[in-house]
Motif scaffolding. Structure first.
Motif, short mmCIF file in Angstrom:
data_model
loop_
_atom_site.label_atom_id
_atom_site.label_comp_id
_atom_site.label_asym_id
_atom_site.label_seq_id
_atom_site.Cartn_x
_atom_site.Cartn_y
_atom_site.Cartn_z
N LEU A 106 22.71 -4.84 -2.04
CA LEU A 106 22.29 -6.09 -2.66
C LEU A 106 20.77 -6.17 -2.75
N ILE A 107 20.11 -5.72 -1.69
CA ILE A 107 18.64 -5.72 -1.67
C ILE A 107 18.09 -4.80 -2.76
N ILE A 108 18.65 -3.60 -2.86
CA ILE A 108 18.18 -2.64 -3.88
C ILE A 108 18.44 -3.20 -5.28
N LYS A 109 19.59 -3.83 -5.48
CA LYS A 109 19.91 -4.41 -6.78
C LYS A 109 18.90 -5.49 -7.14
N ARG A 110 18.53 -6.31 -6.15
CA ARG A 110 17.59 -7.41 -6.40
C ARG A 110 16.20 -6.88 -6.81
N ILE A 111 15.70 -5.88 -6.12
CA ILE A 111 14.37 -5.35 -6.45
C ILE A 111 14.40 -4.66 -7.81
N ASN A 112 15.52 -3.99 -8.13
CA ASN A 112 15.64 -3.34 -9.44
C ASN A 112 15.67 -4.36 -10.57
N THR A 113 16.28 -5.51 -10.31
CA THR A 113 16.30 -6.58 -11.31
C THR A 113 14.87 -7.04 -11.61
N MET A 114 14.09 -7.20 -10.56
CA MET A 114 12.70 -7.63 -10.75
C MET A 114 11.90 -6.58 -11.52
N LEU A 115 12.12 -5.31 -11.20
CA LEU A 115 11.41 -4.24 -11.90
C LEU A 115 11.85 -4.15 -13.36
N ILE A 149 0.84 -1.20 0.00
CA ILE A 149 0.00 0.00 0.00
C ILE A 149 0.88 1.25 0.00
N GLU A 150 1.95 1.22 0.78
CA GLU A 150 2.87 2.36 0.84
C GLU A 150 3.53 2.60 -0.51
N VAL A 151 3.90 1.52 -1.23
CA VAL A 151 4.50 1.67 -2.56
C VAL A 151 3.51 2.31 -3.52
N SER A 199 4.44 4.31 -23.10
CA SER A 199 5.19 5.27 -22.27
C SER A 199 4.43 5.62 -21.00
N GLU A 200 3.10 5.51 -21.02
CA GLU A 200 2.30 5.82 -19.83
C GLU A 200 2.60 4.84 -18.70
N ILE A 201 3.00 3.63 -19.06
CA ILE A 201 3.41 2.65 -18.05
C ILE A 201 4.88 2.82 -17.72
N ALA A 202 5.71 3.00 -18.75
CA ALA A 202 7.16 3.09 -18.54
C ALA A 202 7.54 4.21 -17.59
N VAL A 203 6.82 5.35 -17.66
CA VAL A 203 7.19 6.49 -16.81
C VAL A 203 6.91 6.21 -15.34
N ARG A 204 6.14 5.16 -15.04
CA ARG A 204 5.87 4.85 -13.63
C ARG A 204 7.01 4.09 -12.96
N TYR A 205 7.89 3.51 -13.75
CA TYR A 205 8.95 2.68 -13.17
C TYR A 205 9.99 3.47 -12.39
N PRO A 206 10.51 4.61 -12.88
CA PRO A 206 11.48 5.36 -12.09
C PRO A 206 10.97 5.76 -10.69
N PRO A 207 9.76 6.36 -10.58
CA PRO A 207 9.28 6.68 -9.23
C PRO A 207 9.02 5.43 -8.39
N THR A 208 8.64 4.32 -9.05
CA THR A 208 8.44 3.07 -8.31
C THR A 208 9.76 2.60 -7.72
N ARG A 209 10.84 2.71 -8.50
CA ARG A 209 12.17 2.34 -8.01
C ARG A 209 12.54 3.22 -6.80
N ASP A 210 12.28 4.52 -6.93
CA ASP A 210 12.62 5.44 -5.85
C ASP A 210 11.88 5.08 -4.56
N VAL A 211 10.59 4.80 -4.71
CA VAL A 211 9.78 4.47 -3.52
C VAL A 211 10.29 3.19 -2.89
N TYR A 212 10.54 2.17 -3.71
CA TYR A 212 11.07 0.91 -3.19
C TYR A 212 12.42 1.13 -2.50
N THR A 213 13.28 1.92 -3.13
CA THR A 213 14.60 2.18 -2.55
C THR A 213 14.48 2.81 -1.17
N GLU A 214 13.62 3.79 -1.04
CA GLU A 214 13.43 4.47 0.25
C GLU A 214 12.88 3.52 1.31
#
Length: 272
Positions: free
Chosen positions: A121-130, A20-22, A88-103
């Motif tokens: 390592l944790i951040i790298k793993r979630i970025n791989t999935m995204l 929900i936070e993401v 592109s409407e979907i693609a533009v959501r990925y950068p902020p999603t990465r930022d939220v996950y990283t935080e």
């Protein structure tokens, strides 16, 4: 490794609240206005992703993504195609999603006392999935777009060369729109067999509805006429405007060998 177990346990126990936070974080950052059903779907998928992500931290494999997440990515692509929207409407959501996950994941790492290296390592793993999710979405979108274009081409090709019976043994083949290689090939593969299955003696190929044609396509259409003649069918051409006739001449097709009339009416009157 024990800290990774603690991290995995935390993720599994708090998956829904974190999901929900993401989702809320991405919506807030991008100032999105999405329907509740789409938000609930995203939350459910991220719960599954986080559960899988937590388990992956204590497994050897680093490149596995849950099938549900891949399916969700493909469904997103399908919804974009069906609604006529851009990828592109979907693609533009990925950068902020990465930022939220990283935080969020960095915050949890600090709370649990993980090192900078472990957090990286944790951040790298979630970025791989995204990354995999984005790739699957784009690939699915392009495939669906190609399929939609192919289907549209087929529909237009069918509309551009209908077979119209007018009398016993006589059909008109009005050629409509812009004639290209695809449509000429469609006539060869679909229209000619259809005519062959009918008891036809005469085919009137009417060019009055043709917008444009090139030399190669003119030769292709000439071959189609020859095929019909070899089948014992009398072929007549009508509506061949001067500019189209000039293209036929440029294609080195002998006009003297083509029976032509200015109109379909005249062609019909010529058939005894």
């Amino acid at each position: 490794m024990s800290l990774f177990f603690d991290f995995s346990k935390y993720i599994n126990e708090n998956g829904e609240s974190l999901a929900i936070e993401v989702v809320e974080g991405v919506i807030h950052r991008m100032k999105l206005d999405i329907p509740d059903w789409e938000k609930e779907q995203a939350i459910a998928i991220y719960v599954e992703l986080l559960r899988f992500f937590g388990e992956s931290l204590i497994q050897e494999s680093e490149d596995i993504v849950p099938d549900t997440f891949i399916d969700w990515s493909k469904r997103n692509a399908a919804m974009q195609v069906s609604s006529g929207r851009k990828i592109s409407e979907i693609a533009v959501r990925y950068p902020p999603t990465r930022d939220v996950y990283t935080e969020i994941l960095t915050r949890i790492s600090i709370e649990l006392g993980l090192s900078v290296k472990e957090n990286a390592l944790i951040i790298k793993r979630i970025n791989t999935m995204l990354d995999i999710s984005l790739n699957e979405t784009v690939i699915a979108f392009e495939r669906l777009i190609d399929e939609a274009k192919e289907e549209t081409q087929k529909e237009l090709a069918a509309l551009s060369a209908p077979v119209i019976p007018v009398k016993n043994g006589i059909v008109i083949l009005p050629l409509i729109g812009e004639m290209d290689h695809y449509r000429a090939n469609y006539i060869m593969e679909h229209v000619i067999p259809k005519i062959a299955d009918m008891e036809i003696n005469h085919v009137i190929a009417d060019f009055s509805g043709i917008f444009t044609i090139n030399v190669d396509v003119a030769e292709y259409l000439h071959q189609i006429g020859n095929m019909l003649q070899l089948m014992g069918i009398h072929v007549i051409t009508t509506g061949l405007r001067p500019e189209l006739a000039q293209i036929v001449v440029n294609s080195r097709i002998s006009i003297s060998a083509i029976e032509t009339y200015p109109t379909v009416k005249k062609a019909l009157e010529s058939i005894k």
